[in-house]
Design a protein around this motif. Structure first.
Motif, PDB file in Angstrom:
ATOM      1  N   VAL A   4       0.864  -1.179   0.000  1.00 22.30           N
ATOM      2  CA  VAL A   4       0.000   0.000   0.000  1.00 22.30           C
ATOM      3  C   VAL A   4       0.900   1.227   0.000  1.00 22.30           C
ATOM      4  O   VAL A   4       1.711   1.411   0.905  1.00 22.30           O
ATOM      5  CB  VAL A   4      -0.939   0.008   1.211  1.00 22.30           C
ATOM      6  CG1 VAL A   4      -1.785   1.278   1.205  1.00 22.30           C
ATOM      7  CG2 VAL A   4      -1.821  -1.217   1.201  1.00 22.30           C
ATOM      8  N   LYS A   5       0.762   2.062  -1.021  1.00 25.79           N
ATOM      9  CA  LYS A   5       1.614   3.240  -1.160  1.00 25.79           C
ATOM     10  C   LYS A   5       0.762   4.488  -1.366  1.00 25.79           C
ATOM     11  O   LYS A   5      -0.459   4.421  -1.458  1.00 25.79           O
ATOM     12  CB  LYS A   5       2.576   3.058  -2.332  1.00 25.79           C
ATOM     13  CG  LYS A   5       3.597   1.949  -2.133  1.00 25.79           C
ATOM     14  CD  LYS A   5       4.594   1.923  -3.274  1.00 25.79           C
ATOM     15  CE  LYS A   5       5.674   0.877  -3.033  1.00 25.79           C
ATOM     16  NZ  LYS A   5       6.680   0.868  -4.133  1.00 25.79           N
ATOM     17  N   ASN A   6       1.465   5.609  -1.454  1.00 23.04           N
ATOM     18  CA  ASN A   6       0.813   6.913  -1.691  1.00 23.04           C
ATOM     19  C   ASN A   6      -0.311   7.162  -0.690  1.00 23.04           C
ATOM     20  O   ASN A   6      -1.413   7.561  -1.054  1.00 23.04           O
ATOM     21  CB  ASN A   6       0.263   6.988  -3.124  1.00 23.04           C
ATOM     22  CG  ASN A   6       1.345   6.786  -4.168  1.00 23.04           C
ATOM     23  OD1 ASN A   6       2.462   7.242  -4.001  1.00 23.04           O
ATOM     24  ND2 ASN A   6       0.999   6.094  -5.241  1.00 23.04           N
ATOM     25  N   ILE A   7      -0.011   6.933   0.569  1.00 21.40           N
ATOM     26  CA  ILE A   7      -1.014   7.144   1.618  1.00 21.40           C
ATOM     27  C   ILE A   7      -1.120   8.642   1.901  1.00 21.40           C
ATOM     28  O   ILE A   7      -0.136   9.297   2.240  1.00 21.40           O
ATOM     29  CB  ILE A   7      -0.625   6.380   2.885  1.00 21.40           C
ATOM     30  CG1 ILE A   7      -0.520   4.879   2.572  1.00 21.40           C
ATOM     31  CG2 ILE A   7      -1.634   6.628   3.992  1.00 21.40           C
ATOM     32  CD1 ILE A   7      -0.010   4.058   3.716  1.00 21.40           C
ATOM     33  N   GLY A  13       0.749  13.796   2.013  1.00 26.52           N
ATOM     34  CA  GLY A  13       1.398  12.723   2.735  1.00 26.52           C
ATOM     35  C   GLY A  13       1.927  13.185   4.076  1.00 26.52           C
ATOM     36  O   GLY A  13       2.671  14.165   4.159  1.00 26.52           O
ATOM     37  N   SER A  14       1.529  12.492   5.145  1.00 28.75           N
ATOM     38  CA  SER A  14       1.929  12.844   6.519  1.00 28.75           C
ATOM     39  C   SER A  14       1.805  14.351   6.782  1.00 28.75           C
ATOM     40  O   SER A  14       2.786  15.046   7.043  1.00 28.75           O
ATOM     41  CB  SER A  14       3.368  12.403   6.783  1.00 28.75           C
ATOM     42  OG  SER A  14       3.495  11.010   6.658  1.00 28.75           O
ATOM     43  N   PRO A  15       0.601  14.895   6.702  1.00 33.36           N
ATOM     44  CA  PRO A  15       0.448  16.350   6.845  1.00 33.36           C
ATOM     45  C   PRO A  15       0.805  16.827   8.253  1.00 33.36           C
ATOM     46  O   PRO A  15       0.567  16.137   9.244  1.00 33.36           O
ATOM     47  CB  PRO A  15      -1.041  16.569   6.547  1.00 33.36           C
ATOM     48  CG  PRO A  15      -1.686  15.271   6.926  1.00 33.36           C
ATOM     49  CD  PRO A  15      -0.690  14.208   6.550  1.00 33.36           C
ATOM     50  N   LEU A  16       1.381  18.001   8.325  1.00 38.29           N
ATOM     51  CA  LEU A  16       1.665  18.599   9.628  1.00 38.29           C
ATOM     52  C   LEU A  16       0.407  19.169  10.258  1.00 38.29           C
ATOM     53  O   LEU A  16       0.337  19.324  11.478  1.00 38.29           O
ATOM     54  CB  LEU A  16       2.703  19.710   9.472  1.00 38.29           C
ATOM     55  CG  LEU A  16       4.085  19.263   8.998  1.00 38.29           C
ATOM     56  CD1 LEU A  16       4.993  20.472   8.838  1.00 38.29           C
ATOM     57  CD2 LEU A  16       4.681  18.271   9.968  1.00 38.29           C
ATOM     58  N   ALA A  17      -0.568  19.472   9.442  1.00 39.17           N
ATOM     59  CA  ALA A  17      -1.823  20.015   9.957  1.00 39.17           C
ATOM     60  C   ALA A  17      -2.909  19.851   8.910  1.00 39.17           C
ATOM     61  O   ALA A  17      -2.636  19.895   7.712  1.00 39.17           O
ATOM     62  CB  ALA A  17      -1.682  21.492  10.314  1.00 39.17           C
TER      63      ALA A  17
END
Length: 334
Positions: A4-7, A13-17
């Protein structure tokens, strides 16, 4: 086997906020084998202390795009972890799992008014625009004349009672410590044989005024003018008028404040006529201070900003609106 990629959460991707109460999750499947499909998924969102705020349970679906969060209201400045589990179409159980940390801010933003913001910033005080003028005499008929002009601030030029241009916010924004923009205008139709007068009003603009949340005076504290009129007479002779010590200035005009964000304030009781006309009573005006050249800056000719600006293949129009109404003396209008 697949991965599973491009989450993504809210397409990041992995947002700070994130700034919505129901962020959306997306992912994609990658495999070297053919005919590998997702059969079901499960999303768990929890706080750092391990308490679960949303468990989607196992959902039979091939959907992998924009799965919306449906859990407890998200708290401001709180860190959350989301976990995605995917099963393949064979139903072989858990095939892949990943844990990603993300800051989720689902609060409604707090809006601070301009007035409150200005109170909190400790801003520099506003000064009225400065007016500068000079009278001069031309001995012959003018064939051609070009005005070269720029300013530390936003300028407006009038010659013999007429506007030089209908453009706005000249000379435009620039990094004043590195370069300065200037404009060129045809002014032969405004000049006459005999007595003439020119007046320039310089407001704070981007040079001295407030920029975004700045305190003001980002580039300097004193407005300035650089002007030159190249004149060619009908007989081919030439002369030149420059911004020099022959000019005078005053801060006592009817415009008491002119700011790019907060607008313009005018006290009509202080209207003392048009300083670009010959015979104007300049009693009380003082000689300008001529600043020596302190270093080289690059200059750039720029187009003036008009009320009608071409944008792409269509036309975008901007402008200003004003109204005059009878009002009791000394009453402030906002």
């Amino acid at each position: 086997m697949y991965q599973v990629k491009n989450i993504l959460c809210e397409h990041v991707g992995s947002p700070l906020a994130v700034t919505v109460q129901n962020p959306r999750f997306s992912w994609s499947l990658c495999s070297e084998k053919q005919n590998i499909y997702q059969d079901s998924f499960r999303i768990i969102v929890k706080k750092e202390d391990g308490s679960i705020v949303w468990d989607s349970e196992k959902i039979q679906s091939r959907k992998t795009l924009d799965i919306e969060y449906e859990g407890q209201p998200l708290e401001s400045k709180c860190r959350y972890i989301y976990q995605i589990t995917v099963w393949d179409r064979e139903g072989a159980g858990e095939a892949w799992m990943e844990v990603i940390g993300a800051m989720m801010r689902g609060e409604n933003p707090t809006i601070i008014s301009d007035e409150e913001n200005m109170r909190n910033q400790g801003l520099e005080p506003y000064d009225p625009p400065v007016r500068m003028r000079r009278e001069f005499r031309l001995e012959k008929q003018v064939k051609r004349a070009r005005l070269f002009v720029t300013a530390h601030g936003i300028y407006e030029v009038r010659i013999n009672g007429k506007h030089v241009t209908d453009s706005r916010l000249n000379p435009g924004f620039t990094s004043y410590d590195k370069r300065i923009k200037y404009q060129v205008f045809q002014v032969e139709d405004l000049l006459q044989c005999g007595e003439n007068a020119v007046a320039v009003t310089v407001a704070d603009g981007w040079y001295k005024g407030k920029i975004a949340l700045g305190r003001g005076c980002e580039y300097g504290e004193v407005p300035g003018l650089l002007l030159q009129i190249e004149i060619e007479y009908e007989d081919g002779t030439r002369t030149r008028l420059c911004s020099d010590k022959a000019w005078h200035y005053s801060f006592d005009g009817p415009i008491r404040m002119a700011d790019l964000f907060l607008g313009q304030s005018v006290d009509a009781r202080r209207d003392d006529g048009d300083p670009s006309l010959c015979g104007y009573d300049a009693h009380g005006w003082r000689p300008v201070l001529q600043k020596p050249e302190t270093g080289k800056k690059s200059s750039r000719l720029s187009l003036p900003i008009t009320d009608s600006v071409m944008c792409g293949s269509g036309e975008a129009t901007t402008g200003r609106r004003s109204s005059l109404r009878p009002w009791p003396s000394a009453r402030r209008i906002r």
